[in-house]
Design a protein around this motif. Structure first.
Motif, PDB file in Angstrom:
ATOM      1  N   CYS A 209       8.190  -4.528  -6.690  1.00 54.70           N
ATOM      2  CA  CYS A 209       7.529  -3.427  -5.756  1.00 54.70           C
ATOM      3  C   CYS A 209       6.213  -4.003  -5.418  1.00 54.70           C
ATOM      4  N   GLY A 210       5.594  -3.491  -4.493  1.00 54.81           N
ATOM      5  CA  GLY A 210       4.205  -3.597  -3.930  1.00 54.81           C
ATOM      6  C   GLY A 210       3.325  -3.229  -4.959  1.00 54.81           C
ATOM      7  N   ALA A 211       3.385  -2.093  -5.893  1.00 55.86           N
ATOM      8  CA  ALA A 211       2.431  -1.901  -6.793  1.00 55.86           C
ATOM      9  C   ALA A 211       2.578  -2.626  -7.995  1.00 55.86           C
ATOM     10  N   CYS A 212       3.538  -3.265  -8.302  1.00 55.61           N
ATOM     11  CA  CYS A 212       3.470  -4.053  -9.411  1.00 55.61           C
ATOM     12  C   CYS A 212       3.150  -5.593  -9.161  1.00 55.61           C
ATOM     13  N   CYS A 213       3.274  -5.946  -7.827  1.00 52.96           N
ATOM     14  CA  CYS A 213       2.882  -7.142  -7.092  1.00 52.96           C
ATOM     15  C   CYS A 213       1.475  -7.285  -7.058  1.00 52.96           C
ATOM     16  N   ARG A 214       0.927  -6.051  -6.741  1.00 47.82           N
ATOM     17  CA  ARG A 214      -0.817  -5.939  -6.613  1.00 47.82           C
ATOM     18  C   ARG A 214      -1.407  -5.876  -7.857  1.00 47.82           C
ATOM     19  N   GLU A 215      -0.975  -5.345  -8.798  1.00 50.25           N
ATOM     20  CA  GLU A 215      -1.451  -5.346 -10.123  1.00 50.25           C
ATOM     21  C   GLU A 215      -0.940  -6.540 -10.872  1.00 50.25           C
ATOM     22  N   GLY A 216       0.031  -7.154 -10.759  1.00 49.96           N
ATOM     23  CA  GLY A 216       0.190  -8.514 -11.149  1.00 49.96           C
ATOM     24  C   GLY A 216      -0.848  -9.401 -10.630  1.00 49.96           C
ATOM     25  N   ARG A 217      -0.792  -9.789  -9.469  1.00 51.56           N
ATOM     26  CA  ARG A 217      -1.607 -10.478  -8.986  1.00 51.56           C
ATOM     27  C   ARG A 217      -3.189 -10.388  -9.400  1.00 51.56           C
ATOM     28  N   ILE A 218      -3.564  -9.250  -9.408  1.00 50.42           N
ATOM     29  CA  ILE A 218      -4.954  -8.944  -9.997  1.00 50.42           C
ATOM     30  C   ILE A 218      -5.089  -9.602 -11.438  1.00 50.42           C
ATOM     31  N   GLN A 219      -4.129  -9.167 -12.437  1.00 52.00           N
ATOM     32  CA  GLN A 219      -4.304  -9.578 -13.659  1.00 52.00           C
ATOM     33  C   GLN A 219      -3.993 -11.184 -13.745  1.00 52.00           C
ATOM     34  N   TYR A 220      -3.200 -11.605 -12.678  1.00 54.63           N
ATOM     35  CA  TYR A 220      -3.075 -12.912 -12.964  1.00 54.63           C
ATOM     36  C   TYR A 220      -4.223 -14.042 -12.622  1.00 54.63           C
ATOM     37  N   GLU A 221      -4.897 -13.428 -11.434  1.00 51.16           N
ATOM     38  CA  GLU A 221      -6.385 -14.213 -10.920  1.00 51.16           C
ATOM     39  C   GLU A 221      -7.266 -14.044 -12.113  1.00 51.16           C
ATOM     40  N   GLU A 222      -7.559 -12.927 -12.557  1.00 46.05           N
ATOM     41  CA  GLU A 222      -8.369 -12.512 -13.767  1.00 46.05           C
ATOM     42  C   GLU A 222      -8.287 -13.397 -14.900  1.00 46.05           C
ATOM     43  N   GLY A 223      -6.862 -13.589 -15.075  1.00 47.67           N
ATOM     44  CA  GLY A 223      -6.551 -14.378 -16.342  1.00 47.67           C
ATOM     45  C   GLY A 223      -6.991 -15.676 -16.257  1.00 47.67           C
ATOM     46  N   ARG A 224      -6.800 -16.302 -15.070  1.00 45.41           N
ATOM     47  CA  ARG A 224      -6.881 -17.650 -14.656  1.00 45.41           C
ATOM     48  C   ARG A 224      -8.646 -18.042 -14.810  1.00 45.41           C
ATOM     49  N   ARG A 225      -9.214 -16.829 -14.257  1.00 46.22           N
ATOM     50  CA  ARG A 225     -10.736 -17.010 -14.435  1.00 46.22           C
ATOM     51  C   ARG A 225     -11.192 -17.057 -15.727  1.00 46.22           C
ATOM     52  N   ARG A 226     -10.555 -16.263 -16.690  1.00 45.29           N
ATOM     53  CA  ARG A 226     -11.047 -16.044 -18.126  1.00 45.29           C
ATOM     54  C   ARG A 226     -10.604 -17.464 -18.829  1.00 45.29           C
ATOM     55  N   ILE A 227      -9.526 -18.122 -18.394  1.00 41.96           N
ATOM     56  CA  ILE A 227      -9.216 -19.230 -19.341  1.00 41.96           C
ATOM     57  C   ILE A 227     -10.154 -20.344 -18.624  1.00 41.96           C
TER      58      ILE A 227
END
Length: 255
Positions: A209-227
């Motif tokens: 769903c849109g909410a899960c997609c938006r939250e997932g993308r935020i976490q995904y991009e933040e995780g890439r930055r941390r790594i």
């Protein structure tokens, strides 16, 4: 010999051939963005360093820099900036290690650790290219760290059972479970990239769903930055700031 002066060189014939071609044929080894290959870059860089041919060494370093990102933005653009492709990490790592070019090592070590199996890291590229034991240990140690980081940082959203804003709990939970299964069964790691921007934009709302997609993308991009921020530490290298300063100093040298 036959009336001509002769100089004896104790270098590999292939290295000498590429080196002399670069000197006498300007079209053979041009500056970026002209395409080349990692064997050409490697051989010319080694001999131009050995014989102190400044303009060729700087040219080879520019090619090496095109595939040696020192920021996440450079990493994301590497497929279009690299003049010798993005599948030469093993030879790139050997070259950077042999010549002590530390700013070219983070991405090469990262890609070796992630894109090769443990057996390939240990056995090298037979029959010629093998990593020294110290690099093998570093890459294998970092691989374990990256396995954890992949699940804990980049793909942490697949572990979330329920999102408070979710509009389709059962289906979104099922989709995340399928993604988790796909990630855990892969021997090749993808801690810095698995879902391109187009994936998030084109995903079927019936799958996530849109909410899960938006939250997932935020976490995904933040995780890439941390790594990304931790990569030099994982490979026992200087900080990104020090590596950038070293690259600038190398590329600023006059030809």
């Amino acid at each position: 010999m036959e009336g001509c002066p002769m100089v004896v060189l104790h270098d590999a014939p292939e290295d000498t051939e590429y080196f002399l071609k670069a000197i006498f044929d300007s079209s053979f080894f041009e500056r970026p963005p002209a395409p080349t290959t990692i064997p050409v870059v490697s051989r010319i860089l080694r001999l131009s360093t050995k014989y102190d041919v400044g303009y060729l060494r700087r040219r080879a370093l520019l090619h090496l820099a095109s595939a040696s990102p020192l920021s996440l933005e450079e990493y994301d653009a590497m497929s279009s900036t690299s003049t010798f492709g993005i599948k030469s990490s093993f030879l790139q790592l050997l070259l950077a290690d042999d010549l002590g070019i530390k700013w070219a090592m983070p991405i090469a070590m990262f890609k070796v650790s992630c894109s090769l199996t443990i057996e390939q890291i240990l056995s090298g590229v037979p029959p010629t290219f093998h990593l020294p034991p110290s690099l093998q240990r570093t890459c294998l140690s970092a691989r374990n760290t990256l396995i954890f980081a992949q699940g804990h940082d980049t793909f942490c959203f697949v572990h979330v059972m329920d999102n408070p804003g979710c509009t389709n709990q059962d289906q979104c939970r099922s989709t995340r479970s399928l993604l988790l299964y796909a990630l855990t069964k892969r021997e090749i790691l993808r801690p810095m990239g698995y879902f391109p921007s187009s994936w998030w934009e084109d995903i079927d709302p019936q799958e996530l769903c849109g909410a899960c997609c938006r939250e997932g993308r935020i976490q995904y991009e933040e995780g890439r930055r941390r790594i990304w921020d931790r990569l030099p530490e994982m490979f026992a290298l200087p900080s990104w700031e020090d590596l950038r300063a070293a690259r600038e100093a190398d590329l600023a040298r006059p030809e």
